[in-house]
Design an enzyme around this catalytic site. Structure first.
Site, PDB file in Angstrom:
ATOM      1  N   HIS A 204       0.674 -25.026 -26.844  1.00 30.58           N
ATOM      2  CA  HIS A 204       0.005 -26.069 -26.053  1.00 30.58           C
ATOM      3  C   HIS A 204      -1.128 -26.788 -26.789  1.00 30.58           C
ATOM      4  O   HIS A 204      -1.696 -27.732 -26.266  1.00 30.58           O
ATOM      5  CB  HIS A 204      -0.522 -25.511 -24.719  1.00 30.58           C
ATOM      6  CG  HIS A 204      -1.787 -24.710 -24.860  1.00 30.58           C
ATOM      7  ND1 HIS A 204      -1.784 -23.383 -25.208  1.00 30.58           N
ATOM      8  CD2 HIS A 204      -3.084 -25.044 -24.717  1.00 30.58           C
ATOM      9  CE1 HIS A 204      -3.022 -22.936 -25.261  1.00 30.58           C
ATOM     10  NE2 HIS A 204      -3.848 -23.927 -24.974  1.00 30.58           N
TER      11      HIS A 204
HETATM   12  C1  UD1 Z   1      -6.826 -27.192 -21.662  1.00 26.12           C
HETATM   13  C2  UD1 Z   1      -8.025 -26.934 -22.568  1.00 26.12           C
HETATM   14  C3  UD1 Z   1      -7.655 -25.915 -23.631  1.00 26.12           C
HETATM   15  C4  UD1 Z   1      -7.035 -24.669 -23.028  1.00 26.12           C
HETATM   16  C5  UD1 Z   1      -5.886 -25.043 -22.097  1.00 26.12           C
HETATM   17  C6  UD1 Z   1      -5.368 -23.826 -21.386  1.00 26.12           C
HETATM   18  C7  UD1 Z   1      -9.573 -28.820 -22.917  1.00 26.12           C
HETATM   19  C8  UD1 Z   1      -9.966 -29.903 -23.839  1.00 26.12           C
HETATM   20  N1  UD1 Z   1      -8.443 -28.138 -23.245  1.00 26.12           N
HETATM   21  O1  UD1 Z   1      -5.820 -27.788 -22.467  1.00 26.12           O
HETATM   22  O2  UD1 Z   1      -8.811 -25.543 -24.350  1.00 26.12           O
HETATM   23  O3  UD1 Z   1      -6.547 -23.854 -24.062  1.00 26.12           O
HETATM   24  O4  UD1 Z   1      -6.366 -25.978 -21.119  1.00 26.12           O
HETATM   25  O5  UD1 Z   1      -4.100 -24.004 -20.887  1.00 26.12           O
HETATM   26  O6  UD1 Z   1     -10.227 -28.579 -21.938  1.00 26.12           O
HETATM   27  N2  UD1 Z   1      -1.023 -30.921 -16.891  1.00 26.12           N
HETATM   28  C9  UD1 Z   1      -0.192 -30.878 -15.793  1.00 26.12           C
HETATM   29  N3  UD1 Z   1      -0.523 -30.029 -14.765  1.00 26.12           N
HETATM   30  C10 UD1 Z   1      -1.618 -29.249 -14.784  1.00 26.12           C
HETATM   31  C11 UD1 Z   1      -2.459 -29.318 -15.902  1.00 26.12           C
HETATM   32  C12 UD1 Z   1      -2.151 -30.147 -16.947  1.00 26.12           C
HETATM   33  O7  UD1 Z   1       0.814 -31.583 -15.724  1.00 26.12           O
HETATM   34  O8  UD1 Z   1      -1.857 -28.496 -13.811  1.00 26.12           O
HETATM   35  C13 UD1 Z   1      -0.632 -31.811 -18.016  1.00 26.12           C
HETATM   36  C14 UD1 Z   1      -1.180 -33.225 -17.923  1.00 26.12           C
HETATM   37  O9  UD1 Z   1      -0.223 -34.097 -18.436  1.00 26.12           O
HETATM   38  C15 UD1 Z   1      -2.370 -33.195 -18.862  1.00 26.12           C
HETATM   39  C16 UD1 Z   1      -1.917 -32.209 -19.921  1.00 26.12           C
HETATM   40  O10 UD1 Z   1      -1.129 -31.252 -19.229  1.00 26.12           O
HETATM   41  O11 UD1 Z   1      -2.671 -34.473 -19.383  1.00 26.12           O
HETATM   42  C17 UD1 Z   1      -3.061 -31.530 -20.627  1.00 26.12           C
HETATM   43  O12 UD1 Z   1      -3.955 -30.908 -19.687  1.00 26.12           O
HETATM   44  P1  UD1 Z   1      -5.503 -30.715 -20.056  1.00 26.12           P
HETATM   45  O13 UD1 Z   1      -6.143 -29.899 -19.004  1.00 26.12           O
HETATM   46  O14 UD1 Z   1      -6.117 -32.026 -20.388  1.00 26.12           O
HETATM   47  O15 UD1 Z   1      -5.462 -29.933 -21.400  1.00 26.12           O
HETATM   48  P2  UD1 Z   1      -4.659 -28.636 -21.805  1.00 26.12           P
HETATM   49  O16 UD1 Z   1      -3.729 -28.971 -22.909  1.00 26.12           O
HETATM   50  O17 UD1 Z   1      -4.110 -27.950 -20.611  1.00 26.12           O
HETATM   51  N1  UDP Z   2      -0.672 -17.307 -19.215  1.00 27.01           N
HETATM   52  C1  UDP Z   2       0.028 -17.122 -18.030  1.00 27.01           C
HETATM   53  N2  UDP Z   2       1.210 -17.779 -17.873  1.00 27.01           N
HETATM   54  C2  UDP Z   2       1.736 -18.599 -18.831  1.00 27.01           C
HETATM   55  C3  UDP Z   2       1.009 -18.767 -20.039  1.00 27.01           C
HETATM   56  C4  UDP Z   2      -0.199 -18.122 -20.192  1.00 27.01           C
HETATM   57  O1  UDP Z   2      -0.401 -16.377 -17.151  1.00 27.01           O
HETATM   58  O2  UDP Z   2       2.826 -19.166 -18.615  1.00 27.01           O
HETATM   59  C5  UDP Z   2      -1.962 -16.615 -19.384  1.00 27.01           C
HETATM   60  C6  UDP Z   2      -2.021 -15.708 -20.595  1.00 27.01           C
HETATM   61  O3  UDP Z   2      -1.517 -14.426 -20.277  1.00 27.01           O
HETATM   62  C7  UDP Z   2      -3.502 -15.710 -20.934  1.00 27.01           C
HETATM   63  C8  UDP Z   2      -3.932 -17.107 -20.566  1.00 27.01           C
HETATM   64  O4  UDP Z   2      -2.960 -17.593 -19.642  1.00 27.01           O
HETATM   65  O5  UDP Z   2      -4.203 -14.792 -20.109  1.00 27.01           O
HETATM   66  C9  UDP Z   2      -3.982 -17.976 -21.793  1.00 27.01           C
HETATM   67  O6  UDP Z   2      -4.089 -19.306 -21.403  1.00 27.01           O
HETATM   68  P1  UDP Z   2      -3.666 -20.519 -22.341  1.00 27.01           P
HETATM   69  O7  UDP Z   2      -2.722 -20.063 -23.377  1.00 27.01           O
HETATM   70  O8  UDP Z   2      -3.238 -21.607 -21.433  1.00 27.01           O
HETATM   71  O9  UDP Z   2      -5.078 -20.971 -22.963  1.00 27.01           O
HETATM   72  P2  UDP Z   2      -5.987 -20.462 -24.167  1.00 27.01           P
HETATM   73  O10 UDP Z   2      -6.171 -19.005 -24.046  1.00 27.01           O
HETATM   74  O11 UDP Z   2      -5.324 -20.877 -25.433  1.00 27.01           O
HETATM   75  O12 UDP Z   2      -7.247 -21.230 -23.973  1.00 27.01           O
END
Ligand code: UD1
Ligand code: UDP
Length: 365
Positions: A204
């Protein structure tokens, strides 16, 4: 004491679960704000239900958007809530835009700020998380570090006051929920998986999803191996694969099992029973270590250097040939040493919150 917690993204719900429980045990009043950064049911609600986290007092419903816009919307809303609630502490987790918005709102209102997972650094300023965590640490009064490396990183930036090495709250969460996962998760049966005969993959990070060369190189690995690969796909990644025009290609390959993001209990079951994990997630690198599941990290650097030094994690980036070679050969031996605390990190955090003097004057009434 009144504490206002801000969460917004998937890993923050998981980190907040043990701390929220410890706060309840200590009789501390927690006002929980969800920014709405993550909003799909399997990116948000499922964690509140599975991990017994109280429903948020407020959900700001900020949703997705460019960094500046998303952070600014959160900042505006959080400032108003903090002014109305006047907490003694604001508590934030990790390094997302929700973390930074809450840190800025608190510091400008002179409300003491506590940061869980302080001091982590990748030293890669192109990662959005890196600015978020550096800025948040420099706004914080209490800095809860998961590792000695994090403490040392802060010291190099001149931050020594209020720094506590407490361990990792994600380790607390695994200890608290691994048995529940064993009892309740049916994901192995549902996907007809045999323990240690499948791989688990998550992607991601923008450095991978938003770079077509890297994304294709990683997906190429999935297409070249025959072992089942379970791929719970982040919505960001799903959109980027579709934009590449690779959806059909990846979905058609019989061993690549693409599923919606799963809940925490299913994820723990998958992590524990996978032969190998391929990921660019921060949290999953650690959980792989907790379960002694070998981890190949699809990045060029990591904040969790201890897992690499211990030999259970390897940084391979996004080079297809190198990745394929590691998928075939990476097999660490022995047992990973317990380096992320004793599973009582949340209690330590609550202790310091209740026993620290507030460094800043409160907002005037
Ligand atoms: C965010 C965090 C990242 C973290 C990750 C965990 C920032 C800058 N990034 O990244 O540090 O590791 O969360 O998963 O804060 N979207 C959906 N549904 C949702 C959420 C997101 O469709 O419920 C899609 C949208 O298109 C959105 C994209 O995912 O634009 C990215 O979501 P965003 O929260 O901006 O960043 P993450 O990549 O999830
Ligand atoms: N996780 C989850 N379901 C998923 C993917 C991740 O429950 O489909 C959990 C995972 O076990 C961990 C956390 O989400 O506890 C990690 O989140 P993510 O990878 O989105 O973000 P990061 O840790 O890189 O910020």
């Amino acid at each position: 004491m009144k504490l206002l917690t801000v969460v917004g993204a998937r890993p923050q719900f998981i980190k907040a679960a043990p701390v929220s429980k410890a706060l309840r045990h200590a009789g501390i009043d927690e006002f929980l704000v969800h920014t709405g950064q993550h909003y799909h049911a399997n990116m948000s609600d499922i964690f509140f239900t599975e991990l017994d986290i109280p429903q948020p007092d407020v959900n700001l419903g900020v949703g997705s958007g460019p960094h500046g816009r998303q952070t600014a919307k959160m900042l505006m809303e959080l400032e108003a809530i903090m002014m109305a609630e006047r907490p003694d502490w604001v508590l934030v987790y990790g390094d997302t835009n929700s973390t930074l918005a809450a840190a800025l709102a608190a510091v400008k209102l002179h409300i003491p700020l506590a940061h869980v997972e302080a001091g982590l650094r990748s030293y890669n300023r192109r990662m959005p998380e890196e600015h978020n965590r550096v800025l948040t640490d420099h706004c914080s009064d209490l800095l809860f570090c998961p590792t000695q490396t994090a403490v040392d990183n802060l010291a190099r930036e001149g931050i020594k006051q209020g720094v506590h090495l407490v361990g990792d709250v994600m380790y607390d969460a695994v200890i608290q929920f691994a048995q529940r996962a064993q009892r309740h998760s049916r994901i192995l049966e549902r996907l007809a998986l045999t323990p240690k005969q499948f791989l688990l993959a998550t992607i991601h990070r923008p450095a991978n999803t938003d770079n077509p060369v890297r994304l294709k190189a990683i997906l190429d690995v999935f297409l070249q191996i025959e072992e089942p690969i379970i791929f719970p796909i982040h919505p960001r990644t799903q959109k980027k694969i579709a934009a590449l025009g690779w959806e059909e290609k990846v979905f058609r390959k019989h061993n690549v099992i693409i599923i919606e993001p799963v809940g925490y209990l299913d994820m723990l079951a998958l992590e524990q029973h996978a032969r190998l994990i391929l990921t660019d997630s921060g949290g999953i690198q650690k959980e792989a270590y907790f379960f002694a599941t070998p981890c190949i990290t699809l990045r060029d650097e990591t904040e969790w250097v201890e897992t690499v030094e211990a030999g259970w994690n390897v940084l391979v980036g996004a080079d297809t040939d190198k990745l394929l070679s590691y998928v075939r050969t990476f097999a660490p031996q022995g047992a990973p040493a317990p380096i992320f605390g004793d599973g009582k990190t949340a209690e330590k955090i609550v202790f310091f919150l209740t026993n620290s003097t507030n460094f800043r004057p409160k907002i005037k009434t």
